[in-house]
Scaffold this motif. Structure first.
Motif, mmCIF file in Angstrom:
data_model
loop_
_atom_site.group_PDB
_atom_site.id
_atom_site.type_symbol
_atom_site.label_atom_id
_atom_site.label_comp_id
_atom_site.label_asym_id
_atom_site.label_seq_id
_atom_site.Cartn_x
_atom_site.Cartn_y
_atom_site.Cartn_z
ATOM 1 N N SER A 102 27.538 -14.808 26.312
ATOM 2 C CA SER A 102 28.373 -13.903 26.786
ATOM 3 C C SER A 102 29.449 -13.986 25.924
ATOM 4 O O SER A 102 29.703 -15.144 25.114
ATOM 5 N N GLY A 103 30.398 -12.979 25.952
ATOM 6 C CA GLY A 103 31.630 -13.099 25.342
ATOM 7 C C GLY A 103 32.622 -14.335 25.697
ATOM 8 O O GLY A 103 33.342 -14.798 24.701
ATOM 9 N N LEU A 104 32.446 -14.674 26.663
ATOM 10 C CA LEU A 104 33.530 -16.044 27.253
ATOM 11 C C LEU A 104 32.700 -17.307 26.890
ATOM 12 O O LEU A 104 33.264 -18.257 26.726
ATOM 13 N N PRO A 106 29.754 -18.970 24.459
ATOM 14 C CA PRO A 106 28.817 -18.914 23.416
ATOM 15 C C PRO A 106 27.455 -19.789 24.112
ATOM 16 O O PRO A 106 27.657 -20.555 25.095
ATOM 17 N N ALA A 119 26.964 -16.014 19.873
ATOM 18 C CA ALA A 119 27.863 -15.412 20.458
ATOM 19 C C ALA A 119 27.430 -13.923 20.266
ATOM 20 O O ALA A 119 26.821 -13.497 19.434
ATOM 21 N N TYR A 121 27.664 -10.012 19.514
ATOM 22 C CA TYR A 121 28.376 -9.283 18.499
ATOM 23 C C TYR A 121 29.327 -8.331 19.409
ATOM 24 O O TYR A 121 30.427 -8.108 19.023
ATOM 25 N N ASP A 122 28.723 -7.902 20.398
ATOM 26 C CA ASP A 122 29.695 -6.882 21.169
ATOM 27 C C ASP A 122 29.957 -7.815 22.583
ATOM 28 O O ASP A 122 29.207 -8.346 23.270
ATOM 29 N N GLU A 123 31.368 -8.241 22.553
ATOM 30 C CA GLU A 123 31.743 -9.243 23.315
ATOM 31 C C GLU A 123 31.866 -8.697 25.071
ATOM 32 O O GLU A 123 31.778 -9.730 25.933
ATOM 33 N N THR A 124 31.175 -7.654 25.079
ATOM 34 C CA THR A 124 31.339 -7.234 26.396
ATOM 35 C C THR A 124 29.955 -7.585 27.038
ATOM 36 O O THR A 124 29.381 -7.108 28.305
ATOM 37 N N THR A 142 28.217 -20.313 13.998
ATOM 38 C CA THR A 142 27.953 -19.241 15.249
ATOM 39 C C THR A 142 27.314 -18.275 14.553
ATOM 40 O O THR A 142 27.757 -17.446 13.697
ATOM 41 N N TYR A 144 26.357 -14.384 15.251
ATOM 42 C CA TYR A 144 26.680 -13.199 16.266
ATOM 43 C C TYR A 144 25.528 -12.318 16.226
ATOM 44 O O TYR A 144 25.030 -11.762 15.292
ATOM 45 N N HIS A 146 22.745 -9.641 18.410
ATOM 46 C CA HIS A 146 22.643 -8.254 19.445
ATOM 47 C C HIS A 146 21.229 -8.151 20.277
ATOM 48 O O HIS A 146 20.263 -8.682 19.268
#
Length: 153
Positions: A102-104, A106, A119, A121-124, A142, A144, A146
Motif C-alpha cells: 500500500s502507499g502507507l 511497502p 510500493a 506506483y499509484d499511492e492510492t 524499492t 514501484y 502496478h
C-alpha cells in the motif's frame, strides 16, 4: 580510344569494382557510395550518354548516396542493442506480490527469482498477496509496481 568510347560502361563497372574492393579495407562506407556513383555513370554510359553526362550522373549519384544513404546506414551499424544493466533490467517485468503493498506500507514482491521491497506506483492502491504486478520503476532498492489486470474466467 574507340574501344573506350564504345565500352565506357565497362570502364565505369571496373571503377565500381575497384572502389568496392577498396571499401572492404576501409569499412567506412564512403568508397561504397562512390562505387554506387560509378554504377550510375555506367548506367548512363550504357544508354549512350555523352561523357560529360556520365560524369555528372556519377557525381550526382555518389553525392546523393553520401548525403542521404550513408548517414542513417552508419548510425544503424554503429548502434547496438540497448543494454539493460543492474536493476534497470527489471523494469517492465512482472512479479508476484508476497506481502500486501500500500502507499502507507511497502510490501514484498518476487521478481526474477528474488524478493524485492515494493510500493504501489499509484499511492492510492492496495495490492493484495497473490496479485500479479508489473514493475514500472526502480528507485533504490524499492520496485514501484502496478497491478496487471486479470481476465475473469
Amino acid at each position: 580510344m574507340d574501344w573506350l568510347s564504345e565500352h565506357a560502361w565497362a570502364a565505369w563497372l571496373g571503377v565500381a569494382a575497384l572502389l568496392g574492393v577498396a571499401e572492404m579495407f576501409s569499412l567506412d562506407l564512403v568508397l561504397l557510395m562512390l562505387a554506387v556513383g560509378a554504377i550510375g555513370g555506367g548506367a548512363a554510359a550504357a544508354l549512350d550518354a555523352p561523357v560529360v553526362v556520365q560524369v555528372l550522373v556519377a557525381a550526382a549519384t555518389a553525392l546523393g548516396t553520401l548525403t542521404l544513404v550513408r548517414p542513417p546506414l552508419v548510425k544503424k551499424l554503429h548502434s547496438g542493442p540497448e543494454l539493460s544493466m543492474s536493476h534497470g533490467r527489471l523494469v517492465g517485468t512482472q512479479g508476484l506480490v508476497l506481502q500486501t503493498i500500500s502507499g502507507l506500507q511497502p510490501g514484498r514482491v518476487k521478481l526474477a527469482g528474488d524478493e524485492w521491497s515494493a510500493a504501489p506506483y499509484d499511492e492510492t492502491l492496495v495490492i493484495e498477496p497473490g496479485a500479479t504486478v508489473e514493475v514500472l520503476e526502480i528507485r533504490g532498492a524499492t520496485a514501484y509496481v502496478h497491478p496487471v489486470p486479470q481476465l475473469d474466467r
